[in-house]
Motif scaffolding. Sequence first.
Motif, PDB file in Angstrom:
ATOM      1  N   GLY A 282     -10.114 -14.292   0.028  1.00  0.00           N
ATOM      2  CA  GLY A 282     -11.025 -15.001  -0.859  1.00  0.00           C
ATOM      3  C   GLY A 282     -10.687 -16.476  -1.007  1.00  0.00           C
ATOM      4  O   GLY A 282     -11.483 -17.241  -1.549  1.00  0.00           O
ATOM      5  N   PHE A 283      -9.521 -16.884  -0.526  1.00  0.00           N
ATOM      6  CA  PHE A 283      -9.135 -18.284  -0.625  1.00  0.00           C
ATOM      7  C   PHE A 283      -9.759 -19.078   0.517  1.00  0.00           C
ATOM      8  O   PHE A 283      -9.747 -18.657   1.676  1.00  0.00           O
ATOM      9  CB  PHE A 283      -7.616 -18.433  -0.595  1.00  0.00           C
ATOM     10  N   GLN A 284     -10.276 -20.250   0.196  1.00  0.00           N
ATOM     11  CA  GLN A 284     -11.001 -21.063   1.170  1.00  0.00           C
ATOM     12  C   GLN A 284     -10.116 -21.461   2.359  1.00  0.00           C
ATOM     13  O   GLN A 284     -10.572 -21.461   3.500  1.00  0.00           O
ATOM     14  CB  GLN A 284     -11.549 -22.295   0.479  1.00  0.00           C
ATOM     15  N   LEU A 285      -8.865 -21.784   2.106  1.00  0.00           N
ATOM     16  CA  LEU A 285      -7.965 -22.193   3.184  1.00  0.00           C
ATOM     17  C   LEU A 285      -7.738 -21.058   4.182  1.00  0.00           C
ATOM     18  O   LEU A 285      -7.711 -21.273   5.402  1.00  0.00           O
ATOM     19  CB  LEU A 285      -6.632 -22.676   2.612  1.00  0.00           C
ATOM     20  N   ILE A 286      -7.595 -19.835   3.677  1.00  0.00           N
ATOM     21  CA  ILE A 286      -7.425 -18.672   4.554  1.00  0.00           C
ATOM     22  C   ILE A 286      -8.696 -18.436   5.362  1.00  0.00           C
ATOM     23  O   ILE A 286      -8.645 -18.139   6.565  1.00  0.00           O
ATOM     24  CB  ILE A 286      -7.040 -17.426   3.746  1.00  0.00           C
ATOM     25  N   GLN A 287      -9.844 -18.579   4.722  1.00  0.00           N
ATOM     26  CA  GLN A 287     -11.112 -18.397   5.432  1.00  0.00           C
ATOM     27  C   GLN A 287     -11.250 -19.409   6.560  1.00  0.00           C
ATOM     28  O   GLN A 287     -11.671 -19.070   7.666  1.00  0.00           O
ATOM     29  CB  GLN A 287     -12.288 -18.533   4.457  1.00  0.00           C
ATOM     30  N   GLU A 288     -10.864 -20.659   6.292  1.00  0.00           N
ATOM     31  CA  GLU A 288     -10.930 -21.686   7.337  1.00  0.00           C
ATOM     32  C   GLU A 288      -9.991 -21.350   8.494  1.00  0.00           C
ATOM     33  O   GLU A 288     -10.340 -21.487   9.663  1.00  0.00           O
ATOM     34  CB  GLU A 288     -10.578 -23.052   6.767  1.00  0.00           C
ATOM     35  N   LYS A 289      -8.797 -20.888   8.159  1.00  0.00           N
ATOM     36  CA  LYS A 289      -7.826 -20.531   9.197  1.00  0.00           C
ATOM     37  C   LYS A 289      -8.354 -19.385  10.062  1.00  0.00           C
ATOM     38  O   LYS A 289      -8.229 -19.402  11.288  1.00  0.00           O
ATOM     39  CB  LYS A 289      -6.493 -20.163   8.566  1.00  0.00           C
ATOM     40  N   LEU A 290      -8.955 -18.378   9.422  1.00  0.00           N
ATOM     41  CA  LEU A 290      -9.527 -17.255  10.174  1.00  0.00           C
ATOM     42  C   LEU A 290     -10.662 -17.728  11.084  1.00  0.00           C
ATOM     43  O   LEU A 290     -10.798 -17.259  12.211  1.00  0.00           O
ATOM     44  CB  LEU A 290     -10.024 -16.172   9.220  1.00  0.00           C
ATOM     45  N   GLU A 291     -11.487 -18.660  10.594  1.00  0.00           N
ATOM     46  CA  GLU A 291     -12.578 -19.195  11.420  1.00  0.00           C
ATOM     47  C   GLU A 291     -12.036 -19.940  12.632  1.00  0.00           C
ATOM     48  O   GLU A 291     -12.565 -19.809  13.738  1.00  0.00           O
ATOM     49  CB  GLU A 291     -13.455 -20.123  10.590  1.00  0.00           C
ATOM     50  N   ARG A 292     -10.985 -20.729  12.421  1.00  0.00           N
ATOM     51  CA  ARG A 292     -10.386 -21.454  13.557  1.00  0.00           C
ATOM     52  C   ARG A 292      -9.784 -20.494  14.572  1.00  0.00           C
ATOM     53  O   ARG A 292      -9.889 -20.697  15.782  1.00  0.00           O
ATOM     54  CB  ARG A 292      -9.318 -22.415  13.071  1.00  0.00           C
ATOM     55  N   MET A 293      -9.118 -19.457  14.070  1.00  0.00           N
ATOM     56  CA  MET A 293      -8.524 -18.467  14.974  1.00  0.00           C
ATOM     57  C   MET A 293      -9.609 -17.789  15.809  1.00  0.00           C
ATOM     58  O   MET A 293      -9.443 -17.613  17.024  1.00  0.00           O
ATOM     59  CB  MET A 293      -7.756 -17.420  14.170  1.00  0.00           C
ATOM     60  N   LEU A 294     -10.708 -17.413  15.174  1.00  0.00           N
ATOM     61  CA  LEU A 294     -11.791 -16.751  15.895  1.00  0.00           C
ATOM     62  C   LEU A 294     -12.438 -17.696  16.904  1.00  0.00           C
ATOM     63  O   LEU A 294     -12.756 -17.299  18.024  1.00  0.00           O
ATOM     64  CB  LEU A 294     -12.830 -16.224  14.909  1.00  0.00           C
ATOM     65  N   GLY A 295     -12.605 -18.964  16.512  1.00  0.00           N
ATOM     66  CA  GLY A 295     -13.160 -19.950  17.445  1.00  0.00           C
ATOM     67  C   GLY A 295     -12.273 -20.153  18.660  1.00  0.00           C
ATOM     68  O   GLY A 295     -12.754 -20.218  19.796  1.00  0.00           O
ATOM     69  N   SER A 296     -10.971 -20.239  18.432  1.00  0.00           N
ATOM     70  CA  SER A 296     -10.029 -20.403  19.547  1.00  0.00           C
ATOM     71  C   SER A 296     -10.016 -19.172  20.442  1.00  0.00           C
ATOM     72  O   SER A 296      -9.946 -19.286  21.672  1.00  0.00           O
ATOM     73  CB  SER A 296      -8.618 -20.669  19.016  1.00  0.00           C
ATOM     74  N   LEU A 297     -10.102 -18.004  19.835  1.00  0.00           N
ATOM     75  CA  LEU A 297     -10.144 -16.766  20.620  1.00  0.00           C
ATOM     76  C   LEU A 297     -11.389 -16.725  21.497  1.00  0.00           C
ATOM     77  O   LEU A 297     -11.309 -16.408  22.690  1.00  0.00           O
ATOM     78  CB  LEU A 297     -10.112 -15.548  19.696  1.00  0.00           C
TER      79      LEU A 297
END
Length: 81
Positions: free
Chosen positions: A30-45
């Motif tokens: 639910g934290f915005q920073l974690i959500q951003e990190k997950l989005e970056r990880m998925l984009g890189s994948l």
Amino acid sequence: MRWRGCENSWRNGPSDYATRKQQLGRPIGGFQLIQEKLERMLGSLNAALALAIRLAELSETQAGVNDEQAALAQVWVCAHM
């Protein structure tokens, strides 16, 4: 197509963890920073997977894949994963 199973675990593993892990009484997902990190990880994948698919397609052509193309893909993936 065993890589599909690996791909699913790479995609779902971090988000499942983020919904289970609690911090300050709520899931860390639910934290915005974690959500951003997950989005970056998925984009890189997704980008790494697209690079691998494109190199595989090129390797099947008559031109093939040269060392520079393979090295650039490897450097990019290592820098972003």
